[in-house]
Design an enzyme around this catalytic site. Sequence first.
Site, PDB file in Angstrom:
ATOM      1  N   CYS A  83      -0.726   7.572  -1.523  1.00  0.00           N
ATOM      2  CA  CYS A  83      -1.466   7.490  -0.185  1.00  0.00           C
ATOM      3  C   CYS A  83      -1.994   8.796   0.352  1.00  0.00           C
ATOM      4  O   CYS A  83      -2.996   8.900   1.519  1.00  0.00           O
ATOM      5  CB  CYS A  83      -0.407   7.217   1.029  1.00  0.00           C
TER       6      CYS A  83
ATOM      7  N   ARG B 291      -7.144   8.658   3.842  1.00  0.00           N
ATOM      8  CA  ARG B 291      -8.318   7.790   3.589  1.00  0.00           C
ATOM      9  C   ARG B 291      -8.899   7.444   4.923  1.00  0.00           C
ATOM     10  O   ARG B 291     -10.252   7.675   5.128  1.00  0.00           O
ATOM     11  CB  ARG B 291      -7.465   6.414   3.118  1.00  0.00           C
ATOM     12  N   ARG B 292      -8.264   7.525   5.905  1.00  0.00           N
ATOM     13  CA  ARG B 292      -8.930   7.120   7.370  1.00  0.00           C
ATOM     14  C   ARG B 292      -9.457   8.713   7.836  1.00  0.00           C
ATOM     15  O   ARG B 292     -10.657   8.410   8.412  1.00  0.00           O
ATOM     16  CB  ARG B 292      -7.956   6.868   8.290  1.00  0.00           C
TER      17      ARG B 292
ATOM     18  N   ARG C  31       1.702   9.904  14.122  1.00  0.00           N
ATOM     19  CA  ARG C  31       2.925   9.459  13.137  1.00  0.00           C
ATOM     20  C   ARG C  31       3.543   8.548  14.074  1.00  0.00           C
ATOM     21  O   ARG C  31       3.456   8.459  15.571  1.00  0.00           O
ATOM     22  CB  ARG C  31       3.722  10.678  12.946  1.00  0.00           C
TER      23      ARG C  31
ATOM     24  N   LYS D 268       0.699  -1.184  -0.091  1.00  0.00           N
ATOM     25  CA  LYS D 268       0.123   0.030  -0.051  1.00  0.00           C
ATOM     26  C   LYS D 268       0.963   1.246  -0.103  1.00  0.00           C
ATOM     27  O   LYS D 268       0.451   2.225  -0.432  1.00  0.00           O
ATOM     28  CB  LYS D 268      -0.794   0.108   1.081  1.00  0.00           C
ATOM     29  N   ASP D 269       2.296   1.072   0.329  1.00  0.00           N
ATOM     30  CA  ASP D 269       3.030   2.304   0.441  1.00  0.00           C
ATOM     31  C   ASP D 269       3.631   2.809  -0.941  1.00  0.00           C
ATOM     32  O   ASP D 269       4.122   3.924  -1.073  1.00  0.00           O
ATOM     33  CB  ASP D 269       4.173   2.184   1.433  1.00  0.00           C
TER      34      ASP D 269
ATOM     35  N   ARG E 256       3.248   4.299  18.347  1.00  0.00           N
ATOM     36  CA  ARG E 256       1.509   4.900  18.060  1.00  0.00           C
ATOM     37  C   ARG E 256       0.866   4.227  19.378  1.00  0.00           C
ATOM     38  O   ARG E 256      -0.017   5.155  19.741  1.00  0.00           O
ATOM     39  CB  ARG E 256       1.051   4.488  16.859  1.00  0.00           C
TER      40      ARG E 256
END
Length: 303
Positions: free
Chosen positions: A245, A132-133, A150, A80-81, A156
């Site tokens: 992204c 997206r989130r 981040r 996805k990155d 996190r």
Amino acid sequence: MSKKIIIGSRGSDLALWQANFVKSKLENAGHPCEIKIIKTQGDKIQDLPFDKMEGKGFFTKEIEEALLRNEIDLAVHSHKDLETTNPPGLTIAAVSERANPHDLLLIRKEAYNPTANLNLKPGAIVGTSAARRIAQLHRYIAPDQIKMLRGNVPTRINKLRNGEYDAILIAAAGVERLNLDVSDLVAVELKPEIFVPAPAQGFLGIQCREEDPVVRVVQEVLDNEQSRAIINLERGVLKALSGGCQVPLGAHVLIKDDGVADFWLAYAPSTSGTADHTLLHGKDFARLHEEALLWIKQPEKKK
């Protein structure tokens, strides 16, 4: 191959888990490997959300440059990155089977409300920096409840435990791959009908130089044909939007036993907007791609 294969990886716990997973698969097939750690822009800049960072390939560019300079033989990425187009001279030689693709909402117990939207108490502060989130969170909570987050996965989670947030959104695959204990928190796995994952979330992409003999080795040991088909559909929509992204797009394919694919989509033109959400069905991936773009580009067709 007779020579040792040099694997390039970021230095985070999750990136090294992924690199060691690939290393183990290759070594079990008789190909000795070693891992070289490379720091990327995304690792160095921790005080900006992704949509405020300049350029693209925040977690991949420096690794790809090392590949092109022949400093490493392959790179292991969270698929996805990756940018939707490879730099000239590079190719995705293999893609893995999919790990858990869903997002995970981790909630401090004092902020948990099982009857509320996303099981969050009123006014709860949720940490994420993914476009997206953010756009999908706007369906459930106010914009001022979203706070930049981040750092690597353990960092996190520790920020959540320290009270900087009431809840955070992270990928379930990262927690599972690192076997992290989150029993002191409430873990809510968000299925795609609630929250659509990123295109290719849960897949690994193994990148090599196009003409390098290691491509054949990697394909034989690691490549998964069905994974490629799913990735091509999910990321094909992202590519058509000329995005990475920073684009508020969720896209997730699930192929059922009868061969019919459920294709969930969530999209907003920007992170300031609220993502619309839809579900498409079909066996023809080319048609599903066309239907997805039609839904995205014609707002009146959104349901």
